[in-house]
Motif scaffolding. Structure first.
Motif, PDB file in Angstrom:
ATOM      1  N   ILE A 554      52.995 -18.004 -40.517  1.00  0.00           N
ATOM      2  CA  ILE A 554      53.937 -19.131 -40.655  1.00  0.00           C
ATOM      3  C   ILE A 554      55.335 -18.609 -40.963  1.00  0.00           C
ATOM      4  O   ILE A 554      56.339 -19.085 -40.411  1.00  0.00           O
ATOM      5  CB  ILE A 554      53.452 -20.095 -41.755  1.00  0.00           C
ATOM      6  CG1 ILE A 554      52.095 -20.691 -41.373  1.00  0.00           C
ATOM      7  CG2 ILE A 554      54.478 -21.197 -41.992  1.00  0.00           C
ATOM      8  CD1 ILE A 554      51.456 -21.507 -42.470  1.00  0.00           C
ATOM      9  N   TYR A 555      55.424 -17.613 -41.852  1.00  0.00           N
ATOM     10  CA  TYR A 555      56.725 -17.026 -42.191  1.00  0.00           C
ATOM     11  C   TYR A 555      57.392 -16.446 -40.937  1.00  0.00           C
ATOM     12  O   TYR A 555      58.582 -16.659 -40.693  1.00  0.00           O
ATOM     13  CB  TYR A 555      56.536 -15.942 -43.253  1.00  0.00           C
ATOM     14  CG  TYR A 555      57.784 -15.121 -43.505  1.00  0.00           C
ATOM     15  CD1 TYR A 555      58.749 -15.548 -44.403  1.00  0.00           C
ATOM     16  CD2 TYR A 555      58.001 -13.921 -42.821  1.00  0.00           C
ATOM     17  CE1 TYR A 555      59.904 -14.810 -44.616  1.00  0.00           C
ATOM     18  CE2 TYR A 555      59.150 -13.177 -43.034  1.00  0.00           C
ATOM     19  CZ  TYR A 555      60.092 -13.618 -43.937  1.00  0.00           C
ATOM     20  OH  TYR A 555      61.231 -12.893 -44.145  1.00  0.00           O
ATOM     21  N   THR A 562      64.976 -19.017 -35.757  1.00  0.00           N
ATOM     22  CA  THR A 562      66.423 -18.858 -35.977  1.00  0.00           C
ATOM     23  C   THR A 562      67.059 -17.893 -34.983  1.00  0.00           C
ATOM     24  O   THR A 562      68.288 -17.747 -34.975  1.00  0.00           O
ATOM     25  CB  THR A 562      66.696 -18.349 -37.411  1.00  0.00           C
ATOM     26  OG1 THR A 562      66.159 -17.008 -37.551  1.00  0.00           O
ATOM     27  CG2 THR A 562      66.062 -19.253 -38.447  1.00  0.00           C
ATOM     28  N   ARG A 563      66.267 -17.231 -34.164  1.00  0.00           N
ATOM     29  CA  ARG A 563      66.797 -16.197 -33.266  1.00  0.00           C
ATOM     30  C   ARG A 563      67.886 -16.720 -32.335  1.00  0.00           C
ATOM     31  O   ARG A 563      68.914 -16.068 -32.154  1.00  0.00           O
ATOM     32  CB  ARG A 563      65.654 -15.578 -32.451  1.00  0.00           C
ATOM     33  CG  ARG A 563      66.102 -14.480 -31.502  1.00  0.00           C
ATOM     34  CD  ARG A 563      64.963 -14.029 -30.598  1.00  0.00           C
ATOM     35  NE  ARG A 563      63.970 -13.253 -31.303  1.00  0.00           N
ATOM     36  CZ  ARG A 563      63.917 -11.931 -31.335  1.00  0.00           C
ATOM     37  NH1 ARG A 563      64.839 -11.235 -30.711  1.00  0.00           N
ATOM     38  NH2 ARG A 563      62.960 -11.309 -31.990  1.00  0.00           N
ATOM     39  N   THR A 573      68.413 -19.791 -43.739  1.00  0.00           N
ATOM     40  CA  THR A 573      66.958 -19.961 -43.752  1.00  0.00           C
ATOM     41  C   THR A 573      66.296 -18.917 -44.645  1.00  0.00           C
ATOM     42  O   THR A 573      65.395 -19.227 -45.433  1.00  0.00           O
ATOM     43  CB  THR A 573      66.416 -19.846 -42.311  1.00  0.00           C
ATOM     44  OG1 THR A 573      67.044 -20.837 -41.503  1.00  0.00           O
ATOM     45  CG2 THR A 573      64.908 -20.043 -42.288  1.00  0.00           C
ATOM     46  N   LEU A 574      66.747 -17.667 -44.524  1.00  0.00           N
ATOM     47  CA  LEU A 574      66.167 -16.602 -45.345  1.00  0.00           C
ATOM     48  C   LEU A 574      66.433 -16.862 -46.825  1.00  0.00           C
ATOM     49  O   LEU A 574      65.549 -16.649 -47.668  1.00  0.00           O
ATOM     50  CB  LEU A 574      66.773 -15.258 -44.925  1.00  0.00           C
ATOM     51  CG  LEU A 574      66.194 -14.023 -45.644  1.00  0.00           C
ATOM     52  CD1 LEU A 574      64.725 -13.857 -45.296  1.00  0.00           C
ATOM     53  CD2 LEU A 574      66.975 -12.770 -45.254  1.00  0.00           C
ATOM     54  N   ILE A 616      62.785  -6.737 -43.358  1.00  0.00           N
ATOM     55  CA  ILE A 616      62.722  -7.921 -44.220  1.00  0.00           C
ATOM     56  C   ILE A 616      61.292  -8.438 -44.328  1.00  0.00           C
ATOM     57  O   ILE A 616      60.801  -8.769 -45.419  1.00  0.00           O
ATOM     58  CB  ILE A 616      63.658  -9.012 -43.679  1.00  0.00           C
ATOM     59  CG1 ILE A 616      65.111  -8.527 -43.757  1.00  0.00           C
ATOM     60  CG2 ILE A 616      63.499 -10.313 -44.440  1.00  0.00           C
ATOM     61  CD1 ILE A 616      66.095  -9.445 -43.078  1.00  0.00           C
ATOM     62  N   GLU A 617      60.590  -8.500 -43.172  1.00  0.00           N
ATOM     63  CA  GLU A 617      59.200  -8.963 -43.204  1.00  0.00           C
ATOM     64  C   GLU A 617      58.332  -8.027 -44.032  1.00  0.00           C
ATOM     65  O   GLU A 617      57.461  -8.463 -44.798  1.00  0.00           O
ATOM     66  CB  GLU A 617      58.658  -9.065 -41.777  1.00  0.00           C
ATOM     67  CG  GLU A 617      59.167 -10.264 -41.004  1.00  0.00           C
ATOM     68  CD  GLU A 617      58.506 -10.376 -39.652  1.00  0.00           C
ATOM     69  OE1 GLU A 617      57.811  -9.399 -39.251  1.00  0.00           O
ATOM     70  OE2 GLU A 617      58.656 -11.419 -38.984  1.00  0.00           O
ATOM     71  N   ALA A 618      58.576  -6.743 -43.892  1.00  0.00           N
ATOM     72  CA  ALA A 618      57.774  -5.774 -44.644  1.00  0.00           C
ATOM     73  C   ALA A 618      57.951  -5.986 -46.146  1.00  0.00           C
ATOM     74  O   ALA A 618      56.978  -5.893 -46.915  1.00  0.00           O
ATOM     75  CB  ALA A 618      58.179  -4.362 -44.254  1.00  0.00           C
TER      76      ALA A 618
END
Length: 752
Positions: A554-555, A562-563, A573-574, A616-618
């Protein structure tokens, strides 16, 4: 040399002082012009209001006279003596004398009445009562006022009691015509619509308004009356230049509106203020012309005086400029000397000044004008031509934060090296200027040099890749490069730079070492983006439930949405997700009594140092995994204790009719849903099923080993309804409790 310098100083001083004086004069003239326009408008409004009040009063007087004339005429029609004159062809002398006496009484009672006519078309006479002129019985041939006979012959064209402005002769011996309003009341009853009788009341205009109906050459203003068809009911026939016609432009403009008002127009070759009223009950409009020159005479004098003052100030200022320039050249000389010194220092730091100037141009802090391109390019040695086809290329150092920590003291050296390498490679095909924009950014400004002006996209990309490769090999630095479309307009410089800066942020999605064409990333308006609150709620629910894999998916979907938008949308958003997830993590750790190490939570400051989506995801996913690990360990211990407690409660309270999921939850002070889920996850059985299974097993034992009745057994194992016990027993074992007991007794080993 000194004489020339002194002359230059004087000229400079004259320019400075003259600029101040001219600004003062212009300010005075502009402000006076504004005041003049405002005062003129106010003056016109005041004159208009005065005219409107006067004309409206005239309208009221005319209407009042009309009402009086109407009342008087009705009285005459009801008067028995006068009515004989109107309806009898030859009334006797006594009736005629009495009727004429009555007419004289009416005439004398109202001094503003000039004359009264009684007309009977069958009678040989017209009966006249007048204050002067013809009086008594006059034949139609003897009547001097022949115009009234013309009016009576065309009586259908006139409305009763609508005043008819006209002039007439009082007697045959006179030549002066008098101005009057004629009120006509007639009787034309019958199928033939012929005139049976008429009473004419003539009222002098001197009692209404001296300006209406006549022109006075010695007066400034002229007044007129228009009827509902635009015809002029009054005016001076001797002065046709100020007479209105229905076709005239002034009449058309007045008749085009139903309201009172004014405007400026030309009347009789003279510019005038034209004031007019709204239609009154007679559908008349009253108009007044006032020469514009008379209204604005004082204002024009003020304007002329202001111009004289401004010219005087200018002349005095010129004299003062010439006088002081001869005395005050020494301070100016010092200023000029200082400026020469500064110019010398500027030449000694030409590179720094050029960098600063180009940086200001790109950031929009310095206007790029034709004069600037003509003066500054040669002054600073800038080879770049902003009027020729050009592109802007932005070089950004990848993983800048780690690089900065390692090479902080040598950052300017590395940036200078990047500028030299990129300039040397790009100069093979382009005219190049390099600019250090601070932080991780370096800009290349390129003009077409020895390639076609439209450029070669593939050649440009090949050249940029060579720059990336050379910088990586020589300096061990990875570069992300963004380039703009080609333009030849100087005013496009700042917008193009801003667009490539924004497009360069797309490195977040493309990764380090990417090559970005800004025209390939057009962004819609940020207003088109709607944050998916529903996905955010699902993300929170997944984390609270410990479903880390689902939360990660979902994340990733939320971030990916937003791309297509500007980087500001991604950042917003972040930021929101960071705050939301921090709150969720705090809640999870607090509810489960876990410690919260600072390394476990992701801060916005830490995220700002990351450059790609993967990094960022990591950071987030590492936090998710660590929390799940801690929760699993905590839950494993807590859930084993909870299941053991539930089993003990079921075993001890099997015969309690209140035993159920909610009863257990109340005793444990926990949520029924929670303990039901935990129990089933760990035992693969529902609590209700375990309770029923234990009760059925005990029922079998009691049926086998005791002589209790079925109802007593049902009560003993917690069923208050024996019928319900029967159904549950048969559902579980396929037979009723009674049949089960009989079957057990019939077995060989169980017979006594």
């Amino acid at each position: 040399m000194n004489g020339k310098l002194m002359g230059d100083n004087r000229n400079l001083y004259i320019k400075l002082l003259l600029s101040t004086i001219l600004c003062t004069v212009l300010t005075l003239l502009v402000s006076s012009t504004i005041y003049y326009v405002n005062y003129r408008t106010i003056n016109l409004n005041e004159v208009y209001q005065s005219d409107l009040e006067n004309l409206t009063q005239t309208s009221r007087e005319v209407i009042s006279m009309t009402e009086s004339a109407q009342s008087l005429t009705f009285q005459m029609y009801r008067n028995g003596n006068i009515s004989k004159l109107m309806f009898y062809e030859n009334p006797d002398i006594y009736d005629t004398t009495a009727a004429m006496r009555e007419l004289s009484n009416y005439l004398n009672s109202m001094p503003y009445i000039a004359s009264i006519y009684v007309y009977n078309p069958k009678a040989p006479y017209v009966y006249i009562a007048a204050s002067s002129g013809q009086n008594g019985l006059m034949t139609k041939e003897e009547l001097v006022d022949q115009d009234i006979l013309e009016i009576l012959q065309h009586f259908q064209e006139y409305k009763p009691f609508v005043p008819i402005p006209r002039t007439y002769l009082k007697d045959a011996s006179g030549s002066k015509r008098s101005n009057i309003y004629t009120y006509l009341c007639y009787d034309a009853i019958g199928n033939d619509n012929e005139l049976n009788s008429a009473i004419i009341v003539n009222i002098t205009t001197d009692w209404i308004n001296k300006d209406i109906g006549k022109y006075r050459g010695t007066e400034a203003s002229n007044s007129f009356i228009l009827d509902n068809k635009g015809r002029t009911l009054s005016g001076d026939p001797l002065n046709p230049s100020v007479t209105l016609t229905p076709e005239s432009a002034i009449t058309q403009q007045i008749m085009s509106t139903k309201n009172a008002g004014y405007f400026i127009g030309t009347v009789g070759g003279m510019k005038s203020l034209i004031s007019y009223t709204a239609p009154d009950s007679l559908e008349w409009r009253y108009i007044r012309f006032t020469p514009y020159e008379i209204i604005t005479r004082k204002l024009n004098a003020i304007r002329t005086t202001t111009i004289y003052i401004g010219v005087s100030i200018l002349v005095v200022g010129l004299f003062i400029s010439w006088l002081l320039s001869r005395r005050l050249y020494i301070p100016i000389h010092r200023i000029v000397t200082k400026m020469k010194s500064l110019e010398s220092d500027k030449r000694n730091s030409l590179f720094t000044l050029k960098q600063d100037m180009l940086r200001k141009l790109l950031q929009g802090h310095e206007p790029l004008t034709a004069k600037w391109m003509r003066d500054k390019r040669s002054e600073l040695g800038i080879s770049f031509d902003f009027g020729h086809d050009y592109r802007i290329i932005l070089l950004r150092i990848d993983r800048f934060q780690p690089f900065l920590q390692k090479h902080l003291d040598d950052l300017h050296v590395y940036k200078y090296a990047i500028m030299n390498i990129s300039s040397e490679i790009a100069s093979q095909a382009f005219q190049v200027e390099t600019v250090d924009m601070g932080d991780d950014r370096t800009v290349l400004l390129i003009n077409a040099h020895n390639v076609p002006s439209d450029g070669d996209q593939s050649m440009l990309q090949t050249l940029l890749k060579q720059i990336q490769k050379a910088v990586n090999e020589l300096l061990k630095i990875s570069l992300s490069i963004t380039y703009s479309p080609q333009s030849s307009l100087p005013q496009d410089l700042v917008p193009l730079y801003r667009k490539i800066v924004e497009a360069s942020e797309h490195r977040l999605f493309l990764g380090a070492g990417c090559l970005i064409a800004s025209q390939d990333h057009p962004y819609p308006e940020t207003d088109d983006y709607l944050f998916t609150v529903e996905k955010e709620k699902r993300l929170v629910d997944a984390l609270m439930a410990g479903k880390v894999a689902e939360a990660k998916k979902i994340y990733a979907v939320i971030i990916e949405e937003t791309r297509p938008y500007p980087i500001s949308v991604f950042q917003a958003t972040l930021s929101r997700l960071t705050i939301t997830l921090s709150g969720v993590l705090h809640t999870i750790l607090k509810n489960n009594s876990l410690d919260i190490p600072s390394s476990l939570l992701v801060s916005r400051q830490a995220l700002a140092k990351l450059e790609t989506i993967e990094e960022i995801e990591a950071a987030f996913f590492e936090s998710f995994d660590e929390i799940k690990k801690r929760l699993d360990e905590k839950r494993s211990m807590k859930q084993d204790d909870l299941i053991r407690k539930i089993n003990d409660m079921i075993d001890l309270n099997c015969g309690n009719p209140n035993l159920c999921l909610n009863w257990i939850a109340d005793i444990l002070d926990m949520s029924p849903i929670y303990i039901s889920r935990v129990y089933k996850q760990n035992t693969l059985n529902a609590i209700v099923d375990v309770i029923n299974t234990m009760r059925m097993d005990r029922a079998k034992d009691l049926l086998k080993q005791s002589g209790l009745s079925v109802a007593e057994i049902a009560e003993k194992i917690g069923y208050t309804n024996s019928s319900y016990f029967y159904r549950m027993f048969k559902k579980n074992f396929g037979v009723t409790p009674t049949d089960f007991r009989k079957a057990e007794l019939l077995e060989p080993g169980n017979q006594s």
